[in-house]
Design a protein around this motif. Structure first.
Motif, mmCIF file in Angstrom:
data_model
loop_
_atom_site.group_PDB
_atom_site.id
_atom_site.type_symbol
_atom_site.label_atom_id
_atom_site.label_comp_id
_atom_site.label_asym_id
_atom_site.label_seq_id
_atom_site.Cartn_x
_atom_site.Cartn_y
_atom_site.Cartn_z
ATOM 1 N N MET A 21 60.923 -9.703 36.008
ATOM 2 C CA MET A 21 61.286 -8.893 34.848
ATOM 3 C C MET A 21 60.799 -7.459 34.986
ATOM 4 S SD MET A 21 63.037 -10.726 32.720
ATOM 5 C CE MET A 21 62.860 -9.905 31.133
ATOM 6 N N THR A 22 59.952 -7.220 35.983
ATOM 7 C CA THR A 22 59.475 -5.857 36.233
ATOM 8 C C THR A 22 60.549 -5.074 36.972
ATOM 9 O OG1 THR A 22 57.206 -6.671 36.411
ATOM 10 C CG2 THR A 22 57.666 -4.476 37.305
ATOM 11 N N PRO A 23 60.939 -3.896 36.473
ATOM 12 C CA PRO A 23 61.996 -3.121 37.138
ATOM 13 C C PRO A 23 61.676 -2.838 38.596
ATOM 14 C CG PRO A 23 61.496 -2.217 34.981
ATOM 15 C CD PRO A 23 60.437 -3.250 35.255
ATOM 16 N N GLY A 24 62.694 -2.954 39.425
ATOM 17 C CA GLY A 24 62.540 -2.696 40.847
ATOM 18 C C GLY A 24 63.888 -2.413 41.485
ATOM 19 N N PRO A 25 63.936 -2.242 42.803
ATOM 20 C CA PRO A 25 65.189 -1.908 43.490
ATOM 21 C C PRO A 25 66.303 -2.922 43.260
ATOM 22 C CG PRO A 25 63.317 -1.569 44.942
ATOM 23 C CD PRO A 25 62.788 -2.257 43.715
ATOM 24 N N ASN A 26 66.000 -4.217 43.319
ATOM 25 C CA ASN A 26 67.034 -5.237 43.123
ATOM 26 C C ASN A 26 67.651 -5.129 41.737
ATOM 27 O OD1 ASN A 26 66.688 -6.325 45.675
ATOM 28 N ND2 ASN A 26 65.241 -7.893 44.999
ATOM 29 N N ALA A 50 69.735 -13.167 46.666
ATOM 30 C CA ALA A 50 69.158 -14.514 46.741
ATOM 31 C C ALA A 50 68.967 -14.944 48.190
ATOM 32 C CB ALA A 50 70.052 -15.511 46.006
ATOM 33 N N LEU A 51 69.929 -14.618 49.032
ATOM 34 C CA LEU A 51 69.796 -14.951 50.453
ATOM 35 C C LEU A 51 68.630 -14.198 51.072
ATOM 36 C CD1 LEU A 51 70.754 -16.342 53.001
ATOM 37 C CD2 LEU A 51 72.410 -14.482 53.337
ATOM 38 N N GLY A 52 68.484 -12.925 50.708
ATOM 39 C CA GLY A 52 67.375 -12.135 51.227
ATOM 40 C C GLY A 52 66.028 -12.717 50.824
ATOM 41 N N LEU A 53 65.909 -13.132 49.559
ATOM 42 C CA LEU A 53 64.667 -13.757 49.090
ATOM 43 C C LEU A 53 64.417 -15.077 49.815
ATOM 44 C CD1 LEU A 53 64.891 -13.137 45.233
ATOM 45 C CD2 LEU A 53 63.373 -12.007 46.859
ATOM 46 N N TRP A 80 60.165 2.498 54.377
ATOM 47 C CA TRP A 80 60.981 3.702 54.478
ATOM 48 C C TRP A 80 62.456 3.376 54.722
ATOM 49 C CZ3 TRP A 80 59.525 7.875 52.321
ATOM 50 C CH2 TRP A 80 58.168 8.177 52.227
ATOM 51 N N GLY A 81 62.701 2.232 55.359
ATOM 52 C CA GLY A 81 64.086 1.802 55.493
ATOM 53 C C GLY A 81 64.698 1.547 54.126
ATOM 54 N N GLY A 82 63.929 0.920 53.230
ATOM 55 C CA GLY A 82 64.411 0.691 51.875
ATOM 56 C C GLY A 82 64.636 1.973 51.101
ATOM 57 N N VAL A 83 63.724 2.930 51.256
ATOM 58 C CA VAL A 83 63.852 4.220 50.571
ATOM 59 C C VAL A 83 65.117 4.946 51.034
ATOM 60 C CG1 VAL A 83 62.848 6.523 50.300
ATOM 61 C CG2 VAL A 83 61.386 4.493 50.155
ATOM 62 N N VAL A 84 65.298 5.003 52.342
ATOM 63 C CA VAL A 84 66.464 5.694 52.901
ATOM 64 C C VAL A 84 67.755 5.016 52.460
ATOM 65 C CG1 VAL A 84 67.686 6.247 55.047
ATOM 66 C CG2 VAL A 84 65.224 6.637 54.872
ATOM 67 N N TYR A 85 67.761 3.688 52.443
ATOM 68 C CA TYR A 85 68.977 2.970 52.057
ATOM 69 C C TYR A 85 69.328 3.234 50.594
ATOM 70 C CZ TYR A 85 72.412 -0.790 51.901
ATOM 71 O OH TYR A 85 73.577 -1.500 51.777
ATOM 72 N N GLY A 119 73.545 -6.032 48.759
ATOM 73 C CA GLY A 119 72.486 -6.747 48.051
ATOM 74 C C GLY A 119 71.495 -7.366 49.024
ATOM 75 N N LEU A 120 72.015 -7.929 50.101
ATOM 76 C CA LEU A 120 71.158 -8.537 51.122
ATOM 77 C C LEU A 120 70.273 -7.493 51.797
ATOM 78 C CD1 LEU A 120 70.309 -10.895 52.966
ATOM 79 C CD2 LEU A 120 72.311 -10.373 54.395
ATOM 80 N N ILE A 121 70.880 -6.371 52.195
ATOM 81 C CA ILE A 121 70.125 -5.325 52.900
ATOM 82 C C ILE A 121 69.076 -4.700 51.989
ATOM 83 C CG2 ILE A 121 70.295 -3.057 54.013
ATOM 84 C CD1 ILE A 121 73.065 -3.893 54.999
ATOM 85 N N THR A 122 69.470 -4.432 50.732
ATOM 86 C CA THR A 122 68.517 -3.847 49.783
ATOM 87 C C THR A 122 67.281 -4.721 49.643
ATOM 88 O OG1 THR A 122 70.302 -2.777 48.521
ATOM 89 C CG2 THR A 122 68.201 -3.075 47.402
#
Length: 211
Positions: A21-26, A50-53, A80-85, A119-122
């Motif tokens: 419930m905490t806001p985040g990238p997903n 869900a697949l990523g998790l 940093w990969g997540g930030v750039v994406y 969604g998977l990459i994020t």
């Protein structure tokens, strides 16, 4: 002993719910995607997340998530990969806003396969997901109850289920608003707002995951 185990599962479920419930990238990506593209794209992205998790859960069961957590290089690469994406998604949303001008027919739909992949990459580029399996999940594993790997997989499945339910609620709520912003002018405004929001989330993510 069963009461203790049930209590541990309940505590883990509650912890997982609070974390999700905490806001985040997903959460931000799913809301932005569903608001601008509708429920089909949002649901496809939920499956990708869900697949990523689940991948992180399997990795945790093998003990590899601890390697990521203890390796500054791997952690920073993911971070940093997540930030750039996220910044790239923000740029793409802003760059395509011209396609939603009144003289155009409207936004091109995001294909469900593309939404799933994003969604998977994020999620895979979110080191906080890996850290959850290292810092939180092990506290609820009870070695005296059998295989640690099997317990890790079971708890991971519970976490993925809770996270997916939260994500589905977000997608359903945001997709309902999608119908309100069908006109090109409104969709152009929404794209601009979401592009700025994604960029802001990327900056917040960079600071919040720093060590």
């Amino acid at each position: 002993m069963s009461d203790v185990f049930s209590g541990s599962l309940a505590a883990f479920a509650l912890t997982s719910l609070v974390i999700e419930m905490t806001p985040g990238p997903n959460m931000a990506y799913l809301a932005a995607l569903s608001l601008s593209q509708g429920i089909r794209a949002g649901l496809a992205a939920v499956v990708g997340v869900a697949l990523g998790l689940s991948v992180f859960g399997a990795v945790a069961a093998l003990g590899l998530s601890a390697v990521i957590d203890n390796s500054p290089l791997l952690y920073e690469v993911l971070r940093w990969g997540g930030v750039v994406y996220l910044l790239w998604l923000a740029w793409e949303a802003w760059a395509k806003e011209a396609e939603t001008a009144p003289e155009k027919a409207g936004d091109p739909d995001v294909h469900p396969a593309l939404a799933f992949r994003r969604g998977l990459i994020t999620n895979l580029l979110n080191p906080k997901a890996a850290v959850f399996y290292v810092a939180v999940l092990p506290d609820f594993v009870q070695p005296d109850r059998g295989s640690v790997a099997m317990q890790t997989l079971a708890l991971s499945a519970l976490y993925v289920g809770i996270a997916t339910l939260v994500h589905l609620v977000i997608v359903l709520l945001a997709s309902r608003l999608h119908k309100v912003v069908q006109t090109p002018d409104k969709r152009r405004t929404i794209r601009r707002v979401l592009a700025v929001a994604l960029a802001a989330i990327a900056v917040w993510f960079a600071f919040s995951t720093a060590r």
